[in-house]
Each structure stands twice: as C-alpha cells, then as structure tokens.
Motif scaffolding. Structure first.
Motif, PDB file in Angstrom:
ATOM      1  N   LEU A 174       2.062   9.102  -3.640  1.00 19.64           N
ATOM      2  CA  LEU A 174       1.984  10.460  -4.183  1.00 19.64           C
ATOM      3  C   LEU A 174       0.553  10.951  -4.382  1.00 19.64           C
ATOM      4  N   ALA A 175      -0.422  10.059  -4.292  1.00 20.21           N
ATOM      5  CA  ALA A 175      -1.813  10.433  -4.573  1.00 20.21           C
ATOM      6  C   ALA A 175      -2.309  11.618  -3.745  1.00 20.21           C
ATOM      7  N   ASN A 200       2.099   8.228 -13.020  1.00 16.41           N
ATOM      8  CA  ASN A 200       1.366   6.965 -13.033  1.00 16.41           C
ATOM      9  C   ASN A 200       1.264   6.435 -11.602  1.00 16.41           C
ATOM     10  N   LEU A 201       0.106   6.617 -10.982  1.00 16.45           N
ATOM     11  CA  LEU A 201      -0.076   6.207  -9.595  1.00 16.45           C
ATOM     12  C   LEU A 201      -0.223   4.695  -9.444  1.00 16.45           C
ATOM     13  N   GLU A 202      -0.402   3.988 -10.555  1.00 11.30           N
ATOM     14  CA  GLU A 202      -0.486   2.532 -10.496  1.00 11.30           C
ATOM     15  C   GLU A 202       0.895   1.889 -10.549  1.00 11.30           C
ATOM     16  N   ASN A 210       5.828   5.259  -7.647  1.00 11.46           N
ATOM     17  CA  ASN A 210       5.038   6.461  -7.370  1.00 11.46           C
ATOM     18  C   ASN A 210       4.058   6.284  -6.215  1.00 11.46           C
ATOM     19  N   ASP A 226      -2.906  12.108 -14.923  1.00 12.15           N
ATOM     20  CA  ASP A 226      -2.715  10.658 -15.004  1.00 12.15           C
ATOM     21  C   ASP A 226      -1.899  10.280 -16.231  1.00 12.15           C
TER      22      ASP A 226
END
Length: 405
Positions: free
Chosen positions: A132-133, A123-125, A129, A195
C-alpha cells in the motif's frame, strides 16, 4: 470526589439552617447568614485546580494538525479535488494500459476503514498492508502540495475516501454501470496520520465460507449479499507475490469493476483447482483459459470450503470445486453473475457503508456532511505550526519531494 464531598457538606449545612429558620426560603432573596462562604470558596478553588489539567488534556488531543476543524467543503471543492485525483490516476499507466491507482485507491480505503473507523492511518509494517505504500505516498504528497492546499481543506481520511470513490466510479463506468456512492466529509485522522502501529484484524485470504462471511458480519455488520457484493471489488487489480504472497489477476480487465468476478467463480468450465505457490500460499487457478486466479475467501462465496483436516496449514480445501456444496452466499454470486446492474447497485450501497465505518453516529458527535452548493473555497485557514508537522512523522510533513512510485 473532593468536589462531591464539599457539595454534600454545603447542602447539609443549608438544610440545618433552613430547619433552624436561619434561612427564609419563602422569599426570592435568600438570606444565608454567611452560609457556605468557606464551602463555596472550596468549590471554586477545586474547580480552578482541575481546570489546567482539563485544558492540558484538550490541547493534547487537538494539537495535531489532523484533528483540527476544517472549513465546510463545497461542491466546487469536490469538483476541483476530484480532478486532482483523476489526474493522478491518469499519470500512472503501465504497459498493458492498466491504471494501478484505480485498484490501489479502492484497496487503500478498505484497509483504512478496518478497525474502529476510517482514520487516515495504515500500519505499513504490518503484513496485511503490504504493497500500500505507493498509494499512500502519492496521496500524501498531493495532500501537502502548496498549490492544492488540501491539508487546509480536508483530512487525509476524507481524501482517501474520495480517491476510493473516484477510482471505484471509474471502474464501474468502464464496466458499463454508474456508481451511486456519494462523498460525505468529516472523518477524523489519527494523530500520527498516515502512519500508525495498530495491528487490526483483516479477513483471512485462506478462510472458508463461514469464516469469510462471519468476519464481515462481526466487524462491519454486513449481510451476506452485502459481503458478496463488496468482494466484487476484486475484479480490480491483481495480487503480487512481493506483497500478499499470491500471484495473478482475478479478472482479465483489471480496471473494470463489473460482474466478471462472479461469472468466473460460478463457471465450472474453467476447471478451477487449487495450486500451492509455497508453504504459506495456496490459490485457485484455471485449468483452461487465462492465468486468472481466486483466493480461498473468493471461492468461499460460492463453494462451502472448509480446511482439509490433513493439511497442517489449513489452506487446502477439504473438497474439490466439483465436490464442494454451495456456500450460504452462493445464490448472491449467481444473481450478480447474471445482472451487472444489480451488482453495481449493491456494491455502491455497501461501499458507502464501508467508507463511513465508525461515523454517522450522532450520539458520538462523529457525523459526516454532504458538500454544500458553491464554488471552491477561497479563504483558507492558516497552516499548522512547523513543530506540529515534526511531531506528526516524516510522511506528514508538508511539501514532501516528488519521487517515483
């Protein structure tokens, strides 16, 4: 419930007919005199009614491309895919000669394995995290490149695990010792990979000794020497203010996975002291030497840090480096600081456990497998239908355009 009721009625009827000698159970051919015709018909109809729902549930759980079966991987496959990953690492070198993908891929596999299992989803939101994108994006583009066809050969989670092993192996080799972690495949991606909206529990960077050690014990089952060795991965890479909020490298050589991390923690001559970066971030810095830093959770491996009761945010330690007693894992810090080979052996073992978190339980049908001897696999299965990619989300669509990271 309906089926159970019908079966109960059928059995009761059968017993009554046996008692009245309408059924001869002494012969291999049982004459039931019309017994249970309607009951048997009811059972068949009930099963037929439930079957569509069962099949629909199966199709729902398997229509994602990330949950389909992949062909067996051979050693030739792993050699070929490893070369692809190594080329990725070499393609991104910054001004000081560091390869950011080495630390990035190791960090990614840890964040993937937090939670129930390593499932190719982050979960990039979610705050922990952050940053990490770039690593997810570059691996995702590689995963769907038509010339590699990795999306037909393995799951995203397997690709991330292999990338983590290769990155850690390069770091250990630069530090002078071989990594002994082996790659096994069979991880299952979540249906929305890469995602997810899951907000898993991560270790607290400001945590004291007990909190840090208890996290790894409670969530992964790691012992104190295992936890201490695993955090030695912080010898790779650095912290960025725009990601974690902390700033600086842990060690001088950011590409080397070695015991420099432990040597620095145990070195009182570096003049370790706490420094407040802002209202939310406090880290340990050196009074002499380099600009290397440590988080509370790093220093807690050696010193028995506890939050200062007068600090509302609980970030400052109740004691200085010189005043603090030793933590329960301090002996392991000293052992690894003295013996790099011991550290890498222990790291290899616990890293193996981490990247296989949630698997290898036969009762759950979640085994991992070692690649079989042979050349790279030739007969690729067909790719999933286009509408499946659309349901999987923008990052999961094949052949994503190239872009800078």
């Amino acid at each position: 419930v309906c089926i159970a009721c019908v079966l109960e009625q059928t059995w009761s009827c059968f017993r009554r007919k046996v008692a009245s000698k309408q059924v001869d159970i002494s012969r291999t051919s049982v004459k039931m005199s019309g017994l249970g015709r309607y009951q048997v018909l009811a059972v068949v109809l009930a099963v037929l009614c439930l079957l569509p729902a069962h099949l629909d549930a199966q199709s729902t759980s398997t229509d994602s491309p990330h949950r389909r079966h992949f062909p067996r991987l051979t050693q030739g496959d792993i050699t070929e895919i490893s070369e692809i990953i190594n080329n990725l690492i070499e393609s991104n070198v910054i001004e000081d000669g560091t390869h950011p993908y080495i630390a990035g891929f190791v960090r990614l596999i840890f964040h993937d394995c937090v939670g129930v299992s390593c499932d190719g989803c982050v979960n990039l939101e979610y705050g922990p995290n952050a940053g990490l994108a770039p690593y997810i994006d570059v691996l995702n583009r590689t995963y769907y490149k038509p010339e590699h066809k990795l999306f037909k050969r393995m799951s995203q989670a397997d690709l991330w695990a292999l990338a983590g092993i290769i990155a850690a192996g390069r770091g250990a080799a630069k530090g002078g010792e071989p990594l002994s972690t082996v790659f096994r495949y069979g991880r299952i991606d979540c249906s929305t990979s890469p995602d997810t909206n899951a907000e898993d529990v991560y270790p607290n960077a400001n945590g004291g000794a007990r909190e840090t050690l208890d996290y790894w014990k409670d969530y992964f089952g790691f012992t104190y020497p295992e936890t201490t060795a695993l955090l030695g991965a912080h010898s790779l890479g650095r912290c960025h203010r725009n990601a974690s909020g902390f700033d600086g490298p842990w060690t001088t050589d950011k590409d080397s996975l070695d015991n420099a991390y432990f040597r620095d923690i145990a070195n009182a001559e570096l003049g370790w002291r706490q420094e407040k970066l802002d209202s939310s971030h406090v880290q340990w810095v050196q009074s002499v030497g380099t600009d290397n830093m440590m988080l509370n959770s790093d220093m807690a491996l050696f010193k028995d840090l506890r939050p200062d009761t007068e600090d509302p945010a609980g970030q400052f330690s109740h004691c200085t480096y010189a005043q603090c007693g030793y933590s329960p894992s301090a002996a392991h810090v000293l052992a690894y600081a003295k013996d790099n080979a011991l550290f890498v052996r222990q790291f290899s073992s616990v890293f193996q456990k981490m990247i296989e978190h949630g698997y290898t339980t036969r009762a759950a049908g979640r085994d991992l497998y070692e690649p079989v001897p042979g050349e790279a696999y030739e007969g690729m299965p067909r790719a999933p239908k286009r509408e499946v990619w659309e349901r999987a989300g923008p990052r999961a669509r094949p052949y994503a355009p190239e872009g800078g990271v």
